[in-house]
Motif scaffolding. Structure first.
Motif, PDB file in Angstrom:
ATOM      1  N   CYS A  83       0.902  -1.283  -0.009  1.00 14.38           N
ATOM      2  CA  CYS A  83       0.074   0.233   0.146  1.00 14.38           C
ATOM      3  C   CYS A  83       0.796   1.169  -0.129  1.00 14.38           C
ATOM      4  N   GLU A  84       2.224   1.081   0.329  1.00 14.59           N
ATOM      5  CA  GLU A  84       3.084   2.265   0.331  1.00 14.59           C
ATOM      6  C   GLU A  84       4.153   2.106  -0.906  1.00 14.59           C
ATOM      7  N   ARG A 106      -0.322  -0.125  -5.398  1.00 17.04           N
ATOM      8  CA  ARG A 106      -1.018   0.243  -4.151  1.00 17.04           C
ATOM      9  C   ARG A 106      -2.536   0.061  -4.233  1.00 17.04           C
ATOM     10  N   GLU A 124      -5.720   1.298   8.584  1.00 19.61           N
ATOM     11  CA  GLU A 124      -4.505   2.320   8.125  1.00 19.61           C
ATOM     12  C   GLU A 124      -4.340   2.583   6.744  1.00 19.61           C
ATOM     13  N   ARG A 128      -6.947   4.126   4.852  1.00 24.41           N
ATOM     14  CA  ARG A 128      -6.952   5.737   5.184  1.00 24.41           C
ATOM     15  C   ARG A 128      -6.087   6.389   4.200  1.00 24.41           C
ATOM     16  N   LYS A 129      -4.928   5.967   3.911  1.00 24.35           N
ATOM     17  CA  LYS A 129      -3.769   6.452   3.322  1.00 24.35           C
ATOM     18  C   LYS A 129      -4.450   6.536   1.988  1.00 24.35           C
ATOM     19  N   CYS A 130      -4.894   5.210   1.475  1.00 24.62           N
ATOM     20  CA  CYS A 130      -5.183   5.180  -0.175  1.00 24.62           C
ATOM     21  C   CYS A 130      -6.278   6.323  -0.355  1.00 24.62           C
ATOM     22  N   LYS A 161      -6.623   9.390   0.633  1.00 23.58           N
ATOM     23  CA  LYS A 161      -6.072  10.445   0.458  1.00 23.58           C
ATOM     24  C   LYS A 161      -4.920  10.436  -0.701  1.00 23.58           C
ATOM     25  N   ASP A 162      -4.899   9.363  -1.305  1.00 23.84           N
ATOM     26  CA  ASP A 162      -3.497   9.084  -2.453  1.00 23.84           C
ATOM     27  C   ASP A 162      -3.475  10.272  -3.160  1.00 23.84           C
TER      28      ASP A 162
END
Length: 993
Positions: A112-113, A120, A141, A144-146, A148-149
């Protein structure tokens, strides 16, 4: 040599296309060990080949779960193709190997990073598809990051992942604030992200109808309309469907939205076109009809609908089903497009029939000549079903467009002259309807119809012809001979023809009494004494009584002026049509049924309707879920096969749609009375067994049956009272009420009148666990059915054995044998905390939808709360359905026992019961099983009992109790013998309670 080289090249080309087929060839024994070795190989190519073989084996159904750890080890790779294959394997086997699947979590989080946005997105998509609770905790987690990717491809994938995660664990999604993030994505700069966010929110909103997730306001709508122009076709469909759920504030906003949606009508994808049509059809409701734009919009809607009809047949059919709805709502849209609905020679039959239906809906005075010419042409086709529908269509045109009636009748007569059997029969059926619509106008054609009498072999056509002869008997010289010819094979005719023949001959008798005395006696005798059909017998008795008591009343009833038939008998009911318009482009618009009629499972089905006229501001969704439920109770559980038989139709009550209304009585069915009034013994003779033990011998009158001598049937039918007296004996006075306990002047052997409530001795079983906590995520439901003061209740104890609070309880029943349904919502007003129990009483009605269940008293229930929807089945004691007015009069009991066929009698043994007959009778009365009389024969007490179910079915019983013998014998008789087993089980439970 050159040919050989060419062949080799072709083989190589073919081989390159078929490279992956080798993975699906049958492999030898021990392949798992070989694959294991290959998966652990150091060579990347060999590893990839091995994973492909594993996926191939998985695809054809082989169990390769033993290789789980080895396949998971292959995740650590930069090769995107290999990673996709491993993720595919994980999605398939993670559920069966949840502990092993945890091994992959670190790789998911790492992927995912990854710098590559494709990896991702692939990681977050796969994690969303793995429905394992342990993994969903780790998904939050990265998700949540993806969301706002920086890359829109990752964001749009993450938006859909939120909907998947919500389906697995709704509480988690709400706690983590993903819904708010999803709402923010509606303002995203990328149109595909907006479309996926709308799709995800719509999906979540479907399972939570009361939540206001899609808070649509003018600002949000503006963002959606901006994204509409730039996203893909499926994204456009999501946005258009979302727009359809919005109700504009006024006609100006409605017009503005319509103007921005209209360009979608020219889209190449038919689904986009239909979604746009749905939005426009809905928002048009708010536009004033005198507005110029309204007329322009009507003109713009026609071309895209016409274009849909140039697609392949399957798409044409879907388009036609939708057009059928649109034309019923707004015929003016396609009023000038009649020609596109003309049938082509190579159209499939399903397209032809649908086009024909729309042609009739669009028929008007302006185009009727064109339509009739087409229909006449269709009537000479070779497809029998299509020809029949075309002939019927001509009749429907005559009824719809009055100015064309004469031309339609002329066309039908031309078709009759062709002498094609099925054409003639259909023509006669529709001419009957034309006579109903335009009385005393086209009766000159009756002579032509009578010429074809011998060729009629279909029940509907024969019934139509008999109706015409009976209705216009005074104009047909040999009407009696024509009807007599039908009477010769009376018992071989279908019920429809028999009923029509009975009515027609009674009409003829009332018009020509002196010439048809023998004929009317013959048909009444055939219908009552020689027939087993209860509908036919009932109608025969009603006519016989009418003629024997009051000929003037008989004339007023039988020859009453009939109401004109309506123009369109097959129009969809307006509220249903409104709902279907809101579902244009979906399966509901093809089935012409609301989604609640065929959608199964946990989704909350919302009932939609069109908004009011300009400025009304009505809500599109049903504001009250309870109100929506009463419109069409949804089948919340998969239905149990086809509708095997509606138990409501097993009632003894005669049909009321045909024949005159019977004299007013309350309670008991008319079929159990002697309508001729000659006492109960003058019922038609039905073969009875000679075994007197099974025939109740109750005290009753035995007057001689009336003498219907043909010589006594003369007299002036118009008003001579002597004729009525001569026709038959005057009827006996009917009981004032058949269901009042102890009515009719007969002394009951037991005083069984009584109050309501829960009497002493009533069956009151303890609560049973219906839904165990382990099957319902911690919710346990135990309950019992009770009947108090005439009201059926479901008394439940709900226990929360989970760790979280439970709220938002609701309940629904599937269709069941006796139409049981909640009479109101499930009233649980306070949250149910962990380790807490709460009592709830749910009143039930018996007016819900009906489907025969197995066993008959089975009830399928769905209970919803904030966690999920849970299903369970339970069985209710049939005594819950025994009504308080189930006590029959003695004479009616005797007649009904005789009247029910012996094949419907069931006999059972009740063992180990130590009550005397009086105690048994008192105990049974508490369950609304009433004793009519008691006889003692050779030391054995015989109790004759009756009970009545909520749907009007009567059950009669003979209970034999021998002093000193703990085994009772019970004989049950019922028009619906399926009920007997449940009634016996209830007897057993009550007497042993």
């Amino acid at each position: 040599m050159q040919e050989w080289a060419n062949q080799l090249c072709e083989n190589r080309q073919f081989g390159s296309k078929m490279t992956d087929s080798k993975y699906f060839t049958t492999t030898k024994k021990g392949e798992i060990f070989e694959l294991k070795a290959e998966l652990n190989s150091d060579k990347k190519e060999k590893k990839k080949e091995a994973v492909k073989k594993v996926i191939a084996s998985m695809t054809v159904g082989k169990d390769v779960s033993a290789l789980f750890p080895d396949v998971v080890n292959c995740m650590q790779t930069d090769n995107l193709e290999l990673k996709k294959l491993v993720y595919l394997y994980l999605m398939n086997y993670a559920k069966s190997q949840p502990d092993m699947a945890i091994m992959a979590v670190n790789t998911f989080v790492k992927d995912c990073e990854d710098p590559n946005p494709l990896i991702r997105a692939l990681a977050v998509r796969t994690m969303g598809c793995i429905r394992v609770d342990k993994i969903t905790e780790y998904l939050c987690e990265p998700l949540r990051k993806c969301l706002k990717d920086e890359d829109p491809y990752v964001r749009k994938t993450a938006a859909v992942c939120v909907a998947k995660l919500h389906d697995i664990n709704a509480q988690l999604v709400e706690d983590q604030g993903f819904l708010d993030t999803l709402k923010d994505l509606i303002s995203d700069s990328n149109p595909m992200v907006v479309a996926n966010a709308v799709a995800a929110l719509s999906e979540i909103a479907e399972s939570h109808p009361n939540s206001n997730l899609l808070d649509l306001n003018p600002q949000t709508i503006n963002k959606l309309l901006t994204a509409l122009n730039e996203c893909t076709e499926w994204g456009q469909i999501f946005i258009l469907d979302c727009l359809a759920n919005y109700t504009p504030r006024d006609d100006r906003e409605s017009q503005s939205i319509c103007e921005r949606v209209t360009p979608r009508l020219s889209h190449a994808n038919s689904a986009v076109v239909l979604s746009a049509v749905k939005v426009l059809m809905k928002f048009m409701e708010m536009l004033p009809k005198d507005l110029d734009y309204y007329g322009t919009l009507l003109k713009k809607l026609a071309p895209p609908l016409v274009t849909l009809l140039s697609a392949e047949p399957e798409l044409q059919y879907v388009a036609l089903r939708n057009i059928n709805l649109i034309v019923q709502r707004r015929p003016e849209i396609l009023k000038h497009e009649m020609k596109v609905f003309f049938v082509k020679y190579n159209d499939p039959i399903y397209v032809k029939l649908e086009k024909l239906d729309i042609m009739i809906r669009l028929a008007s005075q302006a185009n009727i000549a064109q339509v009739l010419a087409e229909l006449k042409e269709y009537a000479t086709e070779v497809d029998v079903d299509f020809v029949r529908k075309a002939v019927r269509a001509i009749g429907r045109c005559a009824i719809k467009v009055e100015q064309s009636a004469e031309r339609c009748v002329s066309t039908l007569l031309d078709l009759i002259q062709t002498k094609v059997n099925y054409v003639v029969q259909e023509a006669i059926v529709v001419i009957k309807d034309i006579f109903r619509k335009y009385p005393n106008k086209y009766e000159s054609v009756i002579a032509t119809l009578c010429e074809n009498l011998d060729s009629l072999d279909e029940p509907e056509a024969r019934a139509a012809m008999i109706w015409i002869v009976g209705e216009y008997a005074e104009r047909i010289d040999n009407a009696d001979e024509l009807l007599e010819s039908f009477l010769e094979g009376f018992h071989d005719e279908s019920t429809q023809v028999q009923l029509q023949l009975l009515t027609a001959i009674v009409k003829l008798f009332l018009k020509k009494p002196t010439e048809t005395q023998e004929l009317v006696q013959q048909v009444l005798s055939l219908a009552t004494q020689d027939s087993d059909n209860p509908d036919l017998r009932d109608r025969g008795y009603i006519y016989w009584r009418l003629l024997s008591t009051d000929p003037v009343a008989a004339k007023e009833v039988v020859l009453a002026e009939k109401p004109l038939i309506s123009e369109e008998t097959d129009l969809i009911e307006p509220t249903l049509l409104e709902e279907l318009i809101c579902h244009i482009g979906t399966l509901a618009s093809v089935y012409h049924k609301p989604p609640s009629a065929f959608v199964e499972g946990s989704r909350g089905v919302q009932h939609k309707r069109l908004p009011g006229s300009a400025g009304s501001g009505e809500s599109v969704e049903s504001p009250d879920p309870g109100a929506a439920a009463t419109e069409t109770p949804p089948a919340v559980i998969p239905s149990q096969g086809d509708l095997l038989g509606d138990l409501l139709n097993l009632d003894l009550t005669p049909t009321t749609t045909t024949g005159p209304p019977p004299p007013t009585t309350s309670g008991m069915q008319m079929g159990a009375m002697d309508l001729l009034g000659g006492g109960l013994d003058s019922l038609p003779p039905i073969p009875l067994r000679t075994d007197t033990r099974h025939s109740p011998q109750l005290p009753h009158q035995s007057p001689s049956p009336p003498d219907y001598s043909p010589t006594e049937l003369g007299g002036d039918i118009g008003g001579n009272p002597a004729m009525g007296a001569a026709f038959g004996a005057a009827p006996a006075t009917m009981p004032a009420s058949f269901n009042a306990p102890g009515s009719g002047g007969l002394d009951d052997l037991f005083d069984l009148g009584g109050g309501v409530g829960m009497p002493m001795g009533a069956l009151n079983p303890p609560k049973a666990v219906w839904l165990p906590a382990m099957k319902a995520k911690g919710l346990e439901i135990s309950g019992v059915f009770v009947r108090r003061a005439g009201v059926i209740q479901m008394e439940m104890t709900l226990t929360n054995k989970a760790m979280s609070v439970m709220t938002d309880f609701a309940i629904q029943f599937n269709r069941n044998s006796f139409g049981l349904a909640p009479a109101g919502p499930l009233q649980i007003l306070t949250p149910l905390s962990p380790n807490q129990s709460i009592e709830a009483a749910l009143p039930l009605s018996t007016v819900g939808p009906v489907m025969k269940m197995e066993p008959l008293n089975n009830l399928q229930v769905a209970v919803k709360n904030n966690i999920d929807v849970f299903y369970f089945s339970c069985q209710y004691p049939i005594s819950m359905l025994f009504v308080e007015d189930g006590k029959m009069e003695r004479q009616v009991f005797l007649a009904t026992w005789k009247d029910i066929p012996n094949d419907n009698e069931s006999q059972f043994q009740i063992k180990d019961c130590h009550l005397n007959s009086d105690a048994a009778s008192n105990k049974l009365q508490s369950s609304n099983i009433f004793t009519i009389a008691k006889r003692t024969v050779e030391g054995q007490d015989m109790l004759y009992q009756s009970m009545k179910l909520t749907n009007g079915i009567w059950v009669l019983a003979e209970l034999r109790v021998q002093a000193g013998n703990p085994n009772y014998t019970i004989s049950l008789k019922c028009r619906a013998p399926e009920v007997s087993q449940c009634v016996f089980q209830n007897y057993e439970a009550v007497l042993k309670n």
